[in-house]
Design a protein around this motif. Structure first.
Motif, PDB file in Angstrom:
ATOM      1  N   ALA A  17       0.823  -1.212   0.000  1.00 55.06           N
ATOM      2  CA  ALA A  17       0.000   0.000   0.000  1.00 55.06           C
ATOM      3  C   ALA A  17       0.856   1.260   0.000  1.00 55.06           C
ATOM      4  O   ALA A  17       0.431   2.294  -0.507  1.00 55.06           O
ATOM      5  CB  ALA A  17      -0.941   0.001   1.202  1.00 55.06           C
ATOM      6  N   THR A  18       2.061   1.163   0.557  1.00 61.05           N
ATOM      7  CA  THR A  18       2.928   2.338   0.623  1.00 61.05           C
ATOM      8  C   THR A  18       4.239   2.084  -0.109  1.00 61.05           C
ATOM      9  O   THR A  18       4.675   0.936  -0.263  1.00 61.05           O
ATOM     10  CB  THR A  18       3.268   2.698   2.086  1.00 61.05           C
ATOM     11  OG1 THR A  18       4.035   1.632   2.663  1.00 61.05           O
ATOM     12  CG2 THR A  18       2.008   2.941   2.907  1.00 61.05           C
ATOM     13  N   ARG A  19       4.844   3.154  -0.554  1.00 63.20           N
ATOM     14  CA  ARG A  19       6.161   3.053  -1.200  1.00 63.20           C
ATOM     15  C   ARG A  19       7.188   2.514  -0.208  1.00 63.20           C
ATOM     16  O   ARG A  19       8.062   1.726  -0.572  1.00 63.20           O
ATOM     17  CB  ARG A  19       6.567   4.434  -1.717  1.00 63.20           C
ATOM     18  CG  ARG A  19       7.873   4.422  -2.466  1.00 63.20           C
ATOM     19  CD  ARG A  19       8.202   5.778  -3.082  1.00 63.20           C
ATOM     20  NE  ARG A  19       9.429   5.717  -3.817  1.00 63.20           N
ATOM     21  CZ  ARG A  19       9.540   5.355  -5.092  1.00 63.20           C
ATOM     22  NH1 ARG A  19       8.458   5.055  -5.774  1.00 63.20           N
ATOM     23  NH2 ARG A  19      10.717   5.311  -5.686  1.00 63.20           N
ATOM     24  N   LEU A  20       7.068   2.919   1.065  1.00 60.89           N
ATOM     25  CA  LEU A  20       7.997   2.457   2.095  1.00 60.89           C
ATOM     26  C   LEU A  20       7.966   0.938   2.225  1.00 60.89           C
ATOM     27  O   LEU A  20       9.011   0.300   2.391  1.00 60.89           O
ATOM     28  CB  LEU A  20       7.684   3.119   3.439  1.00 60.89           C
ATOM     29  CG  LEU A  20       8.583   2.747   4.602  1.00 60.89           C
ATOM     30  CD1 LEU A  20      10.029   3.112   4.306  1.00 60.89           C
ATOM     31  CD2 LEU A  20       8.111   3.433   5.868  1.00 60.89           C
ATOM     32  N   GLY A  21       6.789   0.332   2.128  1.00 61.54           N
ATOM     33  CA  GLY A  21       6.693  -1.124   2.190  1.00 61.54           C
ATOM     34  C   GLY A  21       7.478  -1.790   1.070  1.00 61.54           C
ATOM     35  O   GLY A  21       8.211  -2.759   1.293  1.00 61.54           O
ATOM     36  N   ALA A  22       7.336  -1.272  -0.146  1.00 60.80           N
ATOM     37  CA  ALA A  22       8.077  -1.820  -1.285  1.00 60.80           C
ATOM     38  C   ALA A  22       9.576  -1.580  -1.130  1.00 60.80           C
ATOM     39  O   ALA A  22      10.395  -2.448  -1.473  1.00 60.80           O
ATOM     40  CB  ALA A  22       7.572  -1.202  -2.584  1.00 60.80           C
ATOM     41  N   GLU A  23       9.956  -0.423  -0.607  1.00 55.87           N
ATOM     42  CA  GLU A  23      11.373  -0.131  -0.392  1.00 55.87           C
ATOM     43  C   GLU A  23      11.971  -1.085   0.643  1.00 55.87           C
ATOM     44  O   GLU A  23      13.100  -1.552   0.488  1.00 55.87           O
ATOM     45  CB  GLU A  23      11.556   1.319   0.040  1.00 55.87           C
ATOM     46  CG  GLU A  23      11.310   2.299  -1.088  1.00 55.87           C
ATOM     47  CD  GLU A  23      11.304   3.745  -0.636  1.00 55.87           C
ATOM     48  OE1 GLU A  23      11.352   4.017   0.592  1.00 55.87           O
ATOM     49  OE2 GLU A  23      11.241   4.615  -1.515  1.00 55.87           O
ATOM     50  N   ARG A  24      11.220  -1.382   1.696  1.00 51.22           N
ATOM     51  CA  ARG A  24      11.705  -2.331   2.709  1.00 51.22           C
ATOM     52  C   ARG A  24      11.872  -3.726   2.115  1.00 51.22           C
ATOM     53  O   ARG A  24      12.812  -4.440   2.443  1.00 51.22           O
ATOM     54  CB  ARG A  24      10.747  -2.363   3.896  1.00 51.22           C
ATOM     55  CG  ARG A  24      10.855  -1.140   4.756  1.00 51.22           C
ATOM     56  CD  ARG A  24       9.932  -1.207   5.929  1.00 51.22           C
ATOM     57  NE  ARG A  24      10.115  -0.057   6.788  1.00 51.22           N
ATOM     58  CZ  ARG A  24       9.297   0.270   7.761  1.00 51.22           C
ATOM     59  NH1 ARG A  24       8.227  -0.472   8.014  1.00 51.22           N
ATOM     60  NH2 ARG A  24       9.532   1.330   8.497  1.00 51.22           N
ATOM     61  N   HIS A  25      10.936  -4.115   1.257  1.00 49.72           N
ATOM     62  CA  HIS A  25      11.058  -5.402   0.577  1.00 49.72           C
ATOM     63  C   HIS A  25      12.352  -5.425  -0.237  1.00 49.72           C
ATOM     64  O   HIS A  25      13.101  -6.408  -0.206  1.00 49.72           O
ATOM     65  CB  HIS A  25       9.851  -5.638  -0.339  1.00 49.72           C
ATOM     66  CG  HIS A  25       9.867  -6.980  -0.988  1.00 49.72           C
ATOM     67  ND1 HIS A  25       9.094  -8.017  -0.546  1.00 49.72           N
ATOM     68  CD2 HIS A  25      10.573  -7.452  -2.042  1.00 49.72           C
ATOM     69  CE1 HIS A  25       9.320  -9.075  -1.291  1.00 49.72           C
ATOM     70  NE2 HIS A  25      10.211  -8.754  -2.226  1.00 49.72           N
ATOM     71  N   GLY A  26      12.610  -4.341  -0.964  1.00 48.89           N
ATOM     72  CA  GLY A  26      13.825  -4.235  -1.762  1.00 48.89           C
ATOM     73  C   GLY A  26      15.076  -4.314  -0.915  1.00 48.89           C
ATOM     74  O   GLY A  26      16.061  -4.969  -1.296  1.00 48.89           O
ATOM     75  N   HIS A  27      15.045  -3.672   0.246  1.00 50.68           N
ATOM     76  CA  HIS A  27      16.201  -3.711   1.141  1.00 50.68           C
ATOM     77  C   HIS A  27      16.496  -5.155   1.556  1.00 50.68           C
ATOM     78  O   HIS A  27      17.648  -5.614   1.517  1.00 50.68           O
ATOM     79  CB  HIS A  27      15.958  -2.835   2.365  1.00 50.68           C
ATOM     80  CG  HIS A  27      17.075  -2.868   3.352  1.00 50.68           C
ATOM     81  ND1 HIS A  27      18.274  -2.219   3.140  1.00 50.68           N
ATOM     82  CD2 HIS A  27      17.194  -3.491   4.550  1.00 50.68           C
ATOM     83  CE1 HIS A  27      19.073  -2.439   4.165  1.00 50.68           C
ATOM     84  NE2 HIS A  27      18.437  -3.218   5.034  1.00 50.68           N
ATOM     85  N   GLY A  28      15.444  -5.880   1.949  1.00 52.25           N
ATOM     86  CA  GLY A  28      15.628  -7.275   2.342  1.00 52.25           C
ATOM     87  C   GLY A  28      16.146  -8.123   1.190  1.00 52.25           C
ATOM     88  O   GLY A  28      17.020  -8.980   1.375  1.00 52.25           O
ATOM     89  N   HIS A  29      15.620  -7.896   0.007  1.00 48.22           N
ATOM     90  CA  HIS A  29      16.068  -8.639  -1.176  1.00 48.22           C
ATOM     91  C   HIS A  29      17.550  -8.372  -1.452  1.00 48.22           C
ATOM     92  O   HIS A  29      18.316  -9.302  -1.704  1.00 48.22           O
ATOM     93  CB  HIS A  29      15.227  -8.254  -2.404  1.00 48.22           C
ATOM     94  CG  HIS A  29      15.723  -8.863  -3.675  1.00 48.22           C
ATOM     95  ND1 HIS A  29      15.482 -10.179  -4.010  1.00 48.22           N
ATOM     96  CD2 HIS A  29      16.463  -8.338  -4.685  1.00 48.22           C
ATOM     97  CE1 HIS A  29      16.050 -10.439  -5.174  1.00 48.22           C
ATOM     98  NE2 HIS A  29      16.653  -9.337  -5.614  1.00 48.22           N
ATOM     99  N   ARG A  30      17.952  -7.101  -1.400  1.00 40.57           N
ATOM    100  CA  ARG A  30      19.359  -6.755  -1.630  1.00 40.57           C
ATOM    101  C   ARG A  30      20.263  -7.427  -0.616  1.00 40.57           C
ATOM    102  O   ARG A  30      21.340  -7.924  -0.957  1.00 40.57           O
ATOM    103  CB  ARG A  30      19.556  -5.238  -1.577  1.00 40.57           C
ATOM    104  CG  ARG A  30      19.119  -4.540  -2.834  1.00 40.57           C
ATOM    105  CD  ARG A  30      19.552  -3.093  -2.842  1.00 40.57           C
ATOM    106  NE  ARG A  30      19.098  -2.339  -1.689  1.00 40.57           N
ATOM    107  CZ  ARG A  30      17.907  -1.760  -1.584  1.00 40.57           C
ATOM    108  NH1 ARG A  30      17.028  -1.866  -2.552  1.00 40.57           N
ATOM    109  NH2 ARG A  30      17.598  -1.082  -0.511  1.00 40.57           N
ATOM    110  N   GLU A  31      19.840  -7.451   0.643  1.00 42.37           N
ATOM    111  CA  GLU A  31      20.661  -8.085   1.688  1.00 42.37           C
ATOM    112  C   GLU A  31      20.800  -9.580   1.433  1.00 42.37           C
ATOM    113  O   GLU A  31      21.895 -10.128   1.548  1.00 42.37           O
ATOM    114  CB  GLU A  31      20.047  -7.836   3.073  1.00 42.37           C
ATOM    115  CG  GLU A  31      20.123  -6.398   3.539  1.00 42.37           C
ATOM    116  CD  GLU A  31      21.556  -5.923   3.730  1.00 42.37           C
ATOM    117  OE1 GLU A  31      22.384  -6.691   4.262  1.00 42.37           O
ATOM    118  OE2 GLU A  31      21.841  -4.776   3.340  1.00 42.37           O
TER     119      GLU A  31
END
Length: 76
Positions: A17-31
């Motif tokens: 629902a939020t851009r922050l949620g997608a950004e957090r998903h991306g952070h986890g994926h990158r890690e």
């Protein structure tokens, strides 16, 4: 609605629902997959704001409509 997209892996996350949620998903994926580095071509997709014919837009409108009906029913 927002989704994280990694071009290198060819994956797109579920909708957030939020851009922050997608950004957090991306952070986890990158890690997990890229050792914390930013792969070329990664980005956040913004979808669902195309108008009434978009499925995600319709889902958002229906959700708010159901909440409004429930609140009115509770008041009556």
């Amino acid at each position: 609605m927002h989704r994280y997209r990694c071009q290198l892996c060819g994956i797109t996350s579920r909708s957030y629902a939020t851009r922050l949620g997608a950004e957090r998903h991306g952070h986890g994926h990158r890690e997990r997959r890229h050792g914390g580095d930013h792969p070329d071509g990664e980005h956040i997709l913004t979808a669902g704001y195309r108008g009434p014919q978009g499925r995600e837009w319709t889902a958002v409108v229906l959700t708010f409509a159901l909440i409004a009906v429930a609140l009115v029913a509770k008041l009556v």
